[in-house]
Design a protein around this motif. Structure first.
Motif, PDB file in Angstrom:
ATOM      1  N   ALA A  86      77.425  28.060  14.656  1.00  0.00           N
ATOM      2  CA  ALA A  86      78.656  28.801  14.394  1.00  0.00           C
ATOM      3  C   ALA A  86      78.809  29.175  12.926  1.00  0.00           C
ATOM      4  O   ALA A  86      79.783  29.821  12.546  1.00  0.00           O
ATOM      5  N   GLY A  87      77.838  28.774  12.085  1.00  0.00           N
ATOM      6  CA  GLY A  87      77.860  29.148  10.677  1.00  0.00           C
ATOM      7  C   GLY A  87      78.371  28.084   9.739  1.00  0.00           C
ATOM      8  O   GLY A  87      78.729  28.378   8.600  1.00  0.00           O
ATOM      9  N   PHE A  88      78.396  26.826  10.207  1.00  0.00           N
ATOM     10  CA  PHE A  88      78.884  25.729   9.380  1.00  0.00           C
ATOM     11  C   PHE A  88      77.735  24.798   9.034  1.00  0.00           C
ATOM     12  O   PHE A  88      77.010  24.335   9.918  1.00  0.00           O
ATOM     13  N   GLY A  89      77.580  24.490   7.742  1.00  0.00           N
ATOM     14  CA  GLY A  89      76.536  23.591   7.294  1.00  0.00           C
ATOM     15  C   GLY A  89      77.107  22.364   6.607  1.00  0.00           C
ATOM     16  O   GLY A  89      78.320  22.144   6.584  1.00  0.00           O
ATOM     17  N   ASP A  90      76.217  21.546   6.033  1.00  0.00           N
ATOM     18  CA  ASP A  90      76.651  20.356   5.310  1.00  0.00           C
ATOM     19  C   ASP A  90      77.315  20.721   3.989  1.00  0.00           C
ATOM     20  O   ASP A  90      78.111  19.955   3.449  1.00  0.00           O
ATOM     21  N   ALA A  91      76.939  21.877   3.437  1.00  0.00           N
ATOM     22  CA  ALA A  91      77.567  22.383   2.215  1.00  0.00           C
ATOM     23  C   ALA A  91      78.388  23.605   2.580  1.00  0.00           C
ATOM     24  O   ALA A  91      78.073  24.331   3.517  1.00  0.00           O
ATOM     25  N   GLY A  92      79.487  23.798   1.838  1.00  0.00           N
ATOM     26  CA  GLY A  92      80.331  24.937   2.168  1.00  0.00           C
ATOM     27  C   GLY A  92      80.986  25.522   0.941  1.00  0.00           C
ATOM     28  O   GLY A  92      80.402  25.508  -0.145  1.00  0.00           O
ATOM     29  N   ASN A  93      82.183  26.001   1.114  1.00  0.00           N
ATOM     30  CA  ASN A  93      82.873  26.696   0.027  1.00  0.00           C
ATOM     31  C   ASN A  93      83.778  25.776  -0.782  1.00  0.00           C
ATOM     32  O   ASN A  93      84.636  26.234  -1.521  1.00  0.00           O
ATOM     33  N   GLY A  94      83.584  24.468  -0.647  1.00  0.00           N
ATOM     34  CA  GLY A  94      84.416  23.493  -1.351  1.00  0.00           C
ATOM     35  C   GLY A  94      85.399  22.810  -0.441  1.00  0.00           C
ATOM     36  O   GLY A  94      85.845  21.700  -0.719  1.00  0.00           O
ATOM     37  N   ALA A  95      85.745  23.457   0.669  1.00  0.00           N
ATOM     38  CA  ALA A  95      86.610  22.849   1.674  1.00  0.00           C
ATOM     39  C   ALA A  95      85.745  22.076   2.672  1.00  0.00           C
ATOM     40  O   ALA A  95      84.514  22.163   2.661  1.00  0.00           O
ATOM     41  N   VAL A  96      86.393  21.317   3.542  1.00  0.00           N
ATOM     42  CA  VAL A  96      85.648  20.556   4.535  1.00  0.00           C
ATOM     43  C   VAL A  96      86.347  20.673   5.887  1.00  0.00           C
ATOM     44  O   VAL A  96      87.588  20.717   5.963  1.00  0.00           O
ATOM     45  N   LEU A  97      85.544  20.777   6.934  1.00  0.00           N
ATOM     46  CA  LEU A  97      86.056  20.822   8.298  1.00  0.00           C
ATOM     47  C   LEU A  97      85.681  19.502   8.968  1.00  0.00           C
ATOM     48  O   LEU A  97      84.504  19.251   9.258  1.00  0.00           O
ATOM     49  N   LEU A  98      86.653  18.658   9.177  1.00  0.00           N
ATOM     50  CA  LEU A  98      86.435  17.339   9.762  1.00  0.00           C
ATOM     51  C   LEU A  98      86.544  17.421  11.277  1.00  0.00           C
ATOM     52  O   LEU A  98      87.435  18.084  11.812  1.00  0.00           O
ATOM     53  N   ALA A  99      85.630  16.736  11.966  1.00  0.00           N
ATOM     54  CA  ALA A  99      85.613  16.754  13.430  1.00  0.00           C
ATOM     55  C   ALA A  99      85.654  15.337  13.962  1.00  0.00           C
ATOM     56  O   ALA A  99      84.763  14.531  13.670  1.00  0.00           O
ATOM     57  N   ASN A 100      86.673  15.031  14.719  1.00  0.00           N
ATOM     58  CA  ASN A 100      86.845  13.716  15.319  1.00  0.00           C
ATOM     59  C   ASN A 100      85.894  13.578  16.504  1.00  0.00           C
ATOM     60  O   ASN A 100      86.022  14.295  17.504  1.00  0.00           O
ATOM     61  N   MET A 101      84.943  12.630  16.411  1.00  0.00           N
ATOM     62  CA  MET A 101      83.946  12.478  17.466  1.00  0.00           C
ATOM     63  C   MET A 101      84.483  11.800  18.717  1.00  0.00           C
ATOM     64  O   MET A 101      83.741  11.613  19.683  1.00  0.00           O
ATOM     65  N   ASP A 102      85.747  11.460  18.730  1.00  0.00           N
ATOM     66  CA  ASP A 102      86.354  10.960  19.964  1.00  0.00           C
ATOM     67  C   ASP A 102      86.734  12.101  20.899  1.00  0.00           C
ATOM     68  O   ASP A 102      87.228  11.855  22.005  1.00  0.00           O
ATOM     69  N   PHE A 103      86.508  13.333  20.437  1.00  0.00           N
ATOM     70  CA  PHE A 103      86.865  14.506  21.233  1.00  0.00           C
ATOM     71  C   PHE A 103      85.684  15.471  21.310  1.00  0.00           C
ATOM     72  O   PHE A 103      84.812  15.497  20.431  1.00  0.00           O
ATOM     73  N   ALA A 104      85.674  16.267  22.368  1.00  0.00           N
ATOM     74  CA  ALA A 104      84.762  17.411  22.492  1.00  0.00           C
ATOM     75  C   ALA A 104      85.616  18.664  22.517  1.00  0.00           C
ATOM     76  O   ALA A 104      86.755  18.645  22.994  1.00  0.00           O
TER      77      ALA A 104
END
Length: 368
Positions: free
Chosen positions: A35-53
């Motif tokens: 989807a275009g998201f990597g380990d490095a980004g624009n300074g912000a971070v997108l956190l994903a809770n692994m208790d959910f899909a």
């Protein structure tokens, strides 16, 4: 957007539940990368809770909303933490160890307005808790989410469930989508040769298996995060090129089957089918270029007609019933007639859209 323009993707927590035979965290990383998201980004971070899909559409939606957190009930699922904001309190909240979501605006997964036009459907993207008891439901939801809402009747209804089980089996076996596409390509070629020599039933068998695999490879790629530019070209290139060759082989095989058509007449039928097929593709391309959407999603009638329009799968249904009646020659005639009808329909729809635009009202999809 590229990975550097998007926020960096970061899974939070660990979940031993396997999805499509994969570690859920690794699958989430792959889907995010596609989807275009990597380990490095624009300074912000997108956190994903692994208790959910979640449906990948949520990644793009939350990425467009800095300072928001997608919630399911009261639980944080995805959070877009802007540059300069400490993500630690949000991570702690996701892990259930205190923390705070006060710095973020909550987006309810059940009521939020979502820009979900990519797959041409109206269903809301899913968010589900992920655990051993819910793995089957999550896999089914992920598979359904990978479907285009507007497609042909066979793909949408007839082999939707069988293709799910094949997709899950292929994922658990570790098969690559391109491998499935390769097997399908071999069956596609085999169908051509069977049709060429009038062995229509064997050709039908090879063709229908190929058509199912043509559904499986794309779903496998989306469900496991294994999509690639080459795979997309490989899959869609075969889809685009092979139908006229099948109809040519069908026409050639009529003599061997025992129901030959007069050569000039057969050539005329084949020309109508091939020219009509190409012309419809051109109309679709023109519509997309002019109005930024597929012609099949303009109005509800366009989506309904897509179920049966003269593409490969509906065409094979016509040929199947003609062959069942022992008249593959009539099948070719009906195929030419239906191609002309479909071409006229799409030509009229393009003209109507142009007329509407000329009057100053830009055509908008009924799915919007």
């Amino acid at each position: 957007m590229t990975a550097t323009e998007n926020p960096a993707f970061r899974p939070v927590g660990a979940n031993p539940t396997l999805l499509f035979g994969m570690d859920s965290t690794e699958r989430a990383r792959r889907i995010a990368a596609n989807a275009g998201f990597g380990d490095a980004g624009n300074g912000a971070v997108l956190l994903a809770n692994m208790d959910f899909a979640w449906d990948p559409a949520w990644l793009k939606e939350i990425a467009r909303r800095p300072g928001t957190v997608l919630v399911s009930g009261s639980q944080p699922v995805l959070a877009h933490v802007p540059e300069g904001t400490d993500p630690a309190p949000v991570e702690q909240a996701m892990l259930g160890s205190g923390g705070s979501l006060a710095a973020l605006e909550a987006v309810d997964s059940e009521t939020a307005e979502v820009n979900y036009h990519e797959l041409r459907k109206r269903e809301r993207p899913f968010v589900l808790p992920l655990g051993p008891d819910s793995a089957d439901a999550v896999e089914r939801a992920a598979y359904d989410a990978s479907y285009k809402g507007v497609t042909d009747v066979l793909t949408l209804y007839l082999w939707r469930k069988p293709a799910f089980y094949m997709t899950r089996w292929a994922a658990q076996m570790g098969l690559a989508p391109n491998a499935v596409t390769g097997v399908g390509a071999a069956l596609c070629a085999l169908a051509f040769f069977y049709f060429w020599f009038g062995n229509y039933w064997l050709g039908m068998a090879a063709g229908f298996i190929f058509m199912v695999l043509d559904t499986v490879d794309g779903k496998l790629a989306r469900c496991t995060g294994a999509s690639s530019k080459w795979g997309n070209v490989f899959d869609h290139g075969i889809d685009l090129v092979h139908p006229p060759f099948w109809w040519w082989a069908w026409a050639h095989g009529l003599g061997a089957y025992g129901t030959p058509l007069e050569p000039v007449y057969a050539t005329m039928l084949l020309a109508a089918i091939v020219v009509g097929y190409v012309a419809q593709r051109v109309i679709e391309g023109l519509f997309m270029a002019r109005f930024g959407m597929h012609i099949h999603v303009w109005r509800r009638i366009d989506s309904q007609f897509r179920l049966i329009t003269a593409r490969r799968n509906p065409n094979m249904v016509i040929l199947f019933f003609a062959l069942l009646a022992g008249r593959p020659d009539v099948g070719l005639e009906l195929l030419a007639l239906w191609t002309i009808v479909s071409l006229i329909f799409h030509g009229v729809r393009l003209a109507q859209a142009e007329m509407q635009a000329w009057r100053g009202k830009t055509p908008v999809s009924w799915l919007t």
